[in-house]
Scaffold this active site. Structure first.
Site, PDB file in Angstrom:
ATOM      1  N   LEU A 205       0.890  -1.516   0.179  1.00  0.00           N
ATOM      2  CA  LEU A 205      -0.078  -0.430  -0.116  1.00  0.00           C
ATOM      3  C   LEU A 205       1.007   1.574  -0.150  1.00  0.00           C
ATOM      4  O   LEU A 205       1.104   2.139  -0.163  1.00  0.00           O
ATOM      5  CB  LEU A 205      -0.484  -0.289   1.301  1.00  0.00           C
ATOM      6  CG  LEU A 205      -1.569   1.100   1.465  1.00  0.00           C
ATOM      7  CD1 LEU A 205      -2.741   2.065   0.134  1.00  0.00           C
ATOM      8  CD2 LEU A 205      -2.197   0.986   2.967  1.00  0.00           C
TER       9      LEU A 205
ATOM     10  N   GLY B 271       4.400   1.630  -0.444  1.00  0.00           N
ATOM     11  CA  GLY B 271       5.233   1.477  -1.546  1.00  0.00           C
ATOM     12  C   GLY B 271       4.803   2.235  -2.673  1.00  0.00           C
ATOM     13  O   GLY B 271       5.557   2.656  -3.413  1.00  0.00           O
TER      14      GLY B 271
ATOM     15  N   HIS C 225      -7.318  -4.281   7.346  1.00  0.00           N
ATOM     16  CA  HIS C 225      -7.710  -3.252   8.557  1.00  0.00           C
ATOM     17  C   HIS C 225      -9.116  -3.097   7.832  1.00  0.00           C
ATOM     18  O   HIS C 225      -9.737  -3.415   6.458  1.00  0.00           O
ATOM     19  CB  HIS C 225      -6.365  -2.291   7.663  1.00  0.00           C
ATOM     20  CG  HIS C 225      -5.245  -1.868   7.816  1.00  0.00           C
ATOM     21  ND1 HIS C 225      -4.094  -2.342   7.834  1.00  0.00           N
ATOM     22  CD2 HIS C 225      -4.427  -1.922  10.235  1.00  0.00           C
ATOM     23  CE1 HIS C 225      -2.867  -2.400   8.516  1.00  0.00           C
ATOM     24  NE2 HIS C 225      -3.467  -1.873  10.264  1.00  0.00           N
TER      25      HIS C 225
ATOM     26  N   TYR D 293       2.803  -7.885  17.541  1.00  0.00           N
ATOM     27  CA  TYR D 293       2.842  -6.434  16.359  1.00  0.00           C
ATOM     28  C   TYR D 293       3.827  -5.802  16.833  1.00  0.00           C
ATOM     29  O   TYR D 293       5.005  -4.812  16.785  1.00  0.00           O
ATOM     30  CB  TYR D 293       1.782  -6.411  15.021  1.00  0.00           C
ATOM     31  CG  TYR D 293       1.940  -5.022  14.025  1.00  0.00           C
ATOM     32  CD1 TYR D 293       3.017  -5.227  13.377  1.00  0.00           C
ATOM     33  CD2 TYR D 293       1.674  -3.575  14.659  1.00  0.00           C
ATOM     34  CE1 TYR D 293       2.617  -3.906  11.975  1.00  0.00           C
ATOM     35  CE2 TYR D 293       1.887  -2.878  13.852  1.00  0.00           C
ATOM     36  CZ  TYR D 293       2.507  -2.803  12.573  1.00  0.00           C
ATOM     37  OH  TYR D 293       1.809  -1.556  11.447  1.00  0.00           O
TER      38      TYR D 293
ATOM     39  N   PRO E  70       3.228   6.233  11.302  1.00  0.00           N
ATOM     40  CA  PRO E  70       1.593   7.126  10.598  1.00  0.00           C
ATOM     41  C   PRO E  70       0.679   5.948  11.314  1.00  0.00           C
ATOM     42  O   PRO E  70       0.169   5.593  12.361  1.00  0.00           O
ATOM     43  CB  PRO E  70       1.628   6.133   8.948  1.00  0.00           C
ATOM     44  CG  PRO E  70       2.820   5.461   8.957  1.00  0.00           C
ATOM     45  CD  PRO E  70       3.766   5.518  11.130  1.00  0.00           C
TER      46      PRO E  70
HETATM   47  P1  NAP Z   1       0.897  -4.381   2.930  1.00  0.00           P
HETATM   48  O1  NAP Z   1       0.344  -2.867   1.456  1.00  0.00           O
HETATM   49  O2  NAP Z   1       0.710  -5.501   4.080  1.00  0.00           O
HETATM   50  O3  NAP Z   1       2.771  -5.001   2.189  1.00  0.00           O
HETATM   51  C1  NAP Z   1       3.560  -5.374   2.884  1.00  0.00           C
HETATM   52  C2  NAP Z   1       4.862  -4.973   1.366  1.00  0.00           C
HETATM   53  O4  NAP Z   1       6.063  -6.016   2.836  1.00  0.00           O
HETATM   54  C3  NAP Z   1       4.854  -5.737   0.451  1.00  0.00           C
HETATM   55  O5  NAP Z   1       5.400  -4.896  -0.314  1.00  0.00           O
HETATM   56  C4  NAP Z   1       5.505  -7.300   0.711  1.00  0.00           C
HETATM   57  O6  NAP Z   1       5.837  -8.178  -1.103  1.00  0.00           O
HETATM   58  C5  NAP Z   1       6.404  -6.521   1.498  1.00  0.00           C
HETATM   59  N1  NAP Z   1       6.478  -7.861   1.924  1.00  0.00           N
HETATM   60  C6  NAP Z   1       5.737  -8.631   3.812  1.00  0.00           C
HETATM   61  N2  NAP Z   1       6.588  -9.600   3.941  1.00  0.00           N
HETATM   62  C7  NAP Z   1       7.769  -9.729   3.668  1.00  0.00           C
HETATM   63  C8  NAP Z   1       8.832 -10.687   3.614  1.00  0.00           C
HETATM   64  N3  NAP Z   1       9.187 -11.214   4.720  1.00  0.00           N
HETATM   65  N4  NAP Z   1       9.778 -10.859   2.629  1.00  0.00           N
HETATM   66  C9  NAP Z   1       9.941  -9.462   1.677  1.00  0.00           C
HETATM   67  N5  NAP Z   1       8.966  -8.612   1.575  1.00  0.00           N
HETATM   68  C10 NAP Z   1       7.912  -8.753   2.194  1.00  0.00           C
HETATM   69  O7  NAP Z   1       1.816  -2.877   4.020  1.00  0.00           O
HETATM   70  P2  NAP Z   1       1.835  -1.475   4.217  1.00  0.00           P
HETATM   71  O8  NAP Z   1      -0.005  -1.466   4.607  1.00  0.00           O
HETATM   72  O9  NAP Z   1       1.758  -1.550   2.717  1.00  0.00           O
HETATM   73  O10 NAP Z   1       2.637  -0.586   5.602  1.00  0.00           O
HETATM   74  C11 NAP Z   1       4.009  -0.785   5.107  1.00  0.00           C
HETATM   75  C12 NAP Z   1       4.933  -0.531   5.938  1.00  0.00           C
HETATM   76  O11 NAP Z   1       3.818   0.576   7.103  1.00  0.00           O
HETATM   77  C13 NAP Z   1       5.084  -1.371   7.441  1.00  0.00           C
HETATM   78  O12 NAP Z   1       5.418  -1.192   8.045  1.00  0.00           O
HETATM   79  C14 NAP Z   1       3.618  -1.908   7.888  1.00  0.00           C
HETATM   80  O13 NAP Z   1       4.066  -1.936   9.345  1.00  0.00           O
HETATM   81  C15 NAP Z   1       3.945   0.080   7.942  1.00  0.00           C
HETATM   82  N6  NAP Z   1       1.765   0.846   7.961  1.00  0.00           N
HETATM   83  C16 NAP Z   1       1.294   0.512   7.659  1.00  0.00           C
HETATM   84  C17 NAP Z   1       0.046   1.083   8.013  1.00  0.00           C
HETATM   85  C18 NAP Z   1      -1.990   1.153   7.840  1.00  0.00           C
HETATM   86  O14 NAP Z   1      -2.561   1.025   8.201  1.00  0.00           O
HETATM   87  N7  NAP Z   1      -1.378   0.231   6.459  1.00  0.00           N
HETATM   88  C19 NAP Z   1      -0.207   2.161   9.628  1.00  0.00           C
HETATM   89  C20 NAP Z   1       0.795   2.667   9.999  1.00  0.00           C
HETATM   90  C21 NAP Z   1       2.045   1.297  10.063  1.00  0.00           C
HETATM   91  P3  NAP Z   1       4.639  -9.053  -1.551  1.00  0.00           P
HETATM   92  O15 NAP Z   1       3.708  -7.762  -1.787  1.00  0.00           O
HETATM   93  O16 NAP Z   1       5.857  -9.463  -2.514  1.00  0.00           O
HETATM   94  O17 NAP Z   1       3.900  -9.820  -0.453  1.00  0.00           O
HETATM   95  P1  GDP Z   2      -7.348  -1.538  14.245  1.00  0.00           P
HETATM   96  O1  GDP Z   2      -6.848   0.514  13.580  1.00  0.00           O
HETATM   97  O2  GDP Z   2      -5.302  -1.001  14.049  1.00  0.00           O
HETATM   98  O3  GDP Z   2      -7.839  -1.480  15.201  1.00  0.00           O
HETATM   99  O4  GDP Z   2      -6.692  -1.740  13.230  1.00  0.00           O
HETATM  100  P2  GDP Z   2      -8.371  -1.863  11.654  1.00  0.00           P
HETATM  101  O5  GDP Z   2      -8.114  -1.081  10.898  1.00  0.00           O
HETATM  102  O6  GDP Z   2      -8.384  -3.676  11.520  1.00  0.00           O
HETATM  103  O7  GDP Z   2      -9.583  -0.861  12.273  1.00  0.00           O
HETATM  104  C1  GDP Z   2     -10.259  -2.368  13.281  1.00  0.00           C
HETATM  105  C2  GDP Z   2     -11.834  -1.318  14.006  1.00  0.00           C
HETATM  106  O8  GDP Z   2     -12.259  -1.235  12.970  1.00  0.00           O
HETATM  107  C3  GDP Z   2     -12.121  -1.710  15.379  1.00  0.00           C
HETATM  108  O9  GDP Z   2     -12.914  -1.225  16.042  1.00  0.00           O
HETATM  109  C4  GDP Z   2     -12.826  -3.055  14.369  1.00  0.00           C
HETATM  110  O10 GDP Z   2     -14.213  -3.295  15.420  1.00  0.00           O
HETATM  111  C5  GDP Z   2     -13.669  -2.478  13.437  1.00  0.00           C
HETATM  112  N1  GDP Z   2     -14.285  -2.660  12.192  1.00  0.00           N
HETATM  113  C6  GDP Z   2     -15.702  -3.066  11.442  1.00  0.00           C
HETATM  114  N2  GDP Z   2     -15.385  -3.594  10.467  1.00  0.00           N
HETATM  115  C7  GDP Z   2     -14.625  -4.465   9.942  1.00  0.00           C
HETATM  116  C8  GDP Z   2     -13.969  -5.229   8.690  1.00  0.00           C
HETATM  117  O11 GDP Z   2     -14.562  -5.705   8.024  1.00  0.00           O
HETATM  118  N3  GDP Z   2     -12.338  -5.157   9.228  1.00  0.00           N
HETATM  119  C9  GDP Z   2     -11.463  -4.341  10.432  1.00  0.00           C
HETATM  120  N4  GDP Z   2     -10.502  -4.724  10.386  1.00  0.00           N
HETATM  121  N5  GDP Z   2     -12.111  -4.319  10.686  1.00  0.00           N
HETATM  122  C10 GDP Z   2     -13.713  -3.450  11.071  1.00  0.00           C
END
Ligand code: NAP
Ligand code: GDP
Length: 318
Positions: A14, A16, A182, A139, A166
């Site tokens: 997401l 990247g 999420h 995590y 973030p």
């Molecule tokens: P994502 O969409 O799930 O992407 C994860 C990435 O990590 C993908 O490019 C995946 O490669 C790669 N990956 C996973 N396991 C791997 C491994 N063993 N070796 C090499 N590459 C690997 O995640 P994202 O949401 O973009 O998150 C990026 C960062 O932001 C993470 O560190 C996450 O903890 C942090 N973050 C995310 C959120 C959020 O809401 N999404 C919020 C706060 C922080 P493939 O595509 O090839 O599988």
């Molecule tokens: P968080 O922000 O790290 O807690 O993670 P999430 O992005 O998974 O958000 C979780 C919140 O959304 C919680 O309050 C869940 O009860 C609510 N939620 C409602 N519907 C969904 C669903 O379909 N998937 C997820 N992941 N969360 C949901």
């Protein structure tokens, strides 16, 4: 000036993909080469394959995004995997960056790793001030250790390894799998499927009361690039929308219903977990650096993400 070679781990995810989109749209020519990795380039949990990737690309700078990432429900059932995979990846990236003389590493924490029992708003000084919420302790502790290592590498060797924090991120190229996603991609997928099937009931998990700050991936990408180029503290920096932009899960459900023009009813399944009630984070530090940064309005970012999913659902991560 020496050319920067910037290696982005997790470049296919997401955040990247959003960074790649922003970099490709930049008009100004810079002496930078960007490389976006996916897990197909090698498993970053494995030290030797990680080192081979670094030796091949010889990065001067690293944005470390790769991680095992998932929503509340995936975390609750896989705390051990979240801890071990992320510990291995993070330690490999930092140690190899140190060994090969990488000048700067920006890693990624999250506002969901902060202490569960806390005062609000949360700020960067509070990362280690108490246990995280029990739902995602694996995590959270793995992510907190990045900050511990960043400080220790700096103290012992003078490295500039830093991190950003973030809030909940959403946008194109997210993970739309119902089991592991999420809340935003999960509910987009669910509503899309309901509409395709002609259903009239949109079931949201939990009470709808929890509060969240959500950041659009393309806004976060701009901030990440700024951190890579300009931010030189080892201490982390929160990259979040303003506190006033916090919304409830119920508000989110209504935005999605509007974006899809769904005419059915919303039901809350209160047998499912709510997770942490809120994690309100302060972006004051960011605002001191970038007082005028404009975030995309939430409704627009949601509409754009829904449109992206409608157009790309066949090839999206489902
Ligand atoms: P994502 O969409 O799930 O992407 C994860 C990435 O990590 C993908 O490019 C995946 O490669 C790669 N990956 C996973 N396991 C791997 C491994 N063993 N070796 C090499 N590459 C690997 O995640 P994202 O949401 O973009 O998150 C990026 C960062 O932001 C993470 O560190 C996450 O903890 C942090 N973050 C995310 C959120 C959020 O809401 N999404 C919020 C706060 C922080 P493939 O595509 O090839 O599988
Ligand atoms: P968080 O922000 O790290 O807690 O993670 P999430 O992005 O998974 O958000 C979780 C919140 O959304 C919680 O309050 C869940 O009860 C609510 N939620 C409602 N519907 C969904 C669903 O379909 N998937 C997820 N992941 N969360 C949901």
């Amino acid at each position: 000036m020496e050319k920067k070679v910037i290696l982005v781990t997790g470049g296919s995810g997401l955040i990247g993909k959003a960074i790649q989109t922003v970099i490709e749209s930049e008009k100004e020519l810079r002496d930078e080469k960007w490389i976006f990795l996916s897990s197909r380039d090698g498993d970053l949990c494995d030290f030797d394959s990680t080192k081979a990737i670094f030796e091949k690309h010889k990065p001067t700078h690293v944005i470390h995004l790769a991680a095992m990432v998932g929503g509340l429900f995936h975390n609750m059932s896989h705390n051990l995997d979240f801890f071990r995979k992320n510990m291995h990846m993070n330690d490999n990236i930092l140690q190899i960056s140190h060994e090969l003389g990488v000048k700067k590493v920006v890693s990624c924490l999250s506002t969901c790793i902060f202490p569960d029992k806390t005062t609000y708003p949360i700020d960067e000084t509070m990362v280690h001030n108490g246990p995280p919420h029990s739902s995602n302790f694996g995590y959270s502790y793995a992510k907190r250790m990045i900050d511990v290592e960043n400080r220790a590498y700096h103290q012992q060797h003078g490295n500039l390894f830093t991190s950003v924090i973030p809030c909940n991120v959403f946008g194109p190229h997210d993970n739309f799998n119902l089991e592991s996603s999420h809340v935003i991609p999960g509910l987009i997928r669910k509503l899309f499927d309901i509409i395709q099937a002609g259903g009239d009931t949109f079931t949201v998990l939990g009470s709808g009361k929890p509060l969240r700050q959500f950041i659009y991936s393309l806004d976060l990408a701009k901030l990440f690039i700024w951190v890579l180029r300009e931010y030189n503290e080892v201490d982390p920096i929160i990259l979040s929308v303003d506190e006033e932009a916090e919304v409830s899960i119920k508000d989110l459900a209504m935005e999605l219903v509007q974006a899809f023009d769904f005419k059915g009813k919303i039901v809350y399944d209160t047998t499912k977990a709510d997770g942490q009630y809120k994690k309100t984070a302060s972006n004051q530090k960011l605002r001191r650096y970038l007082p005028d940064f404009e975030f995309t309005p939430f409704s627009k970012a949601i509409k754009d993400t829904v449109e992206w999913y409608k157009e790309n659902h066949e090839n999206a991560r489902n």
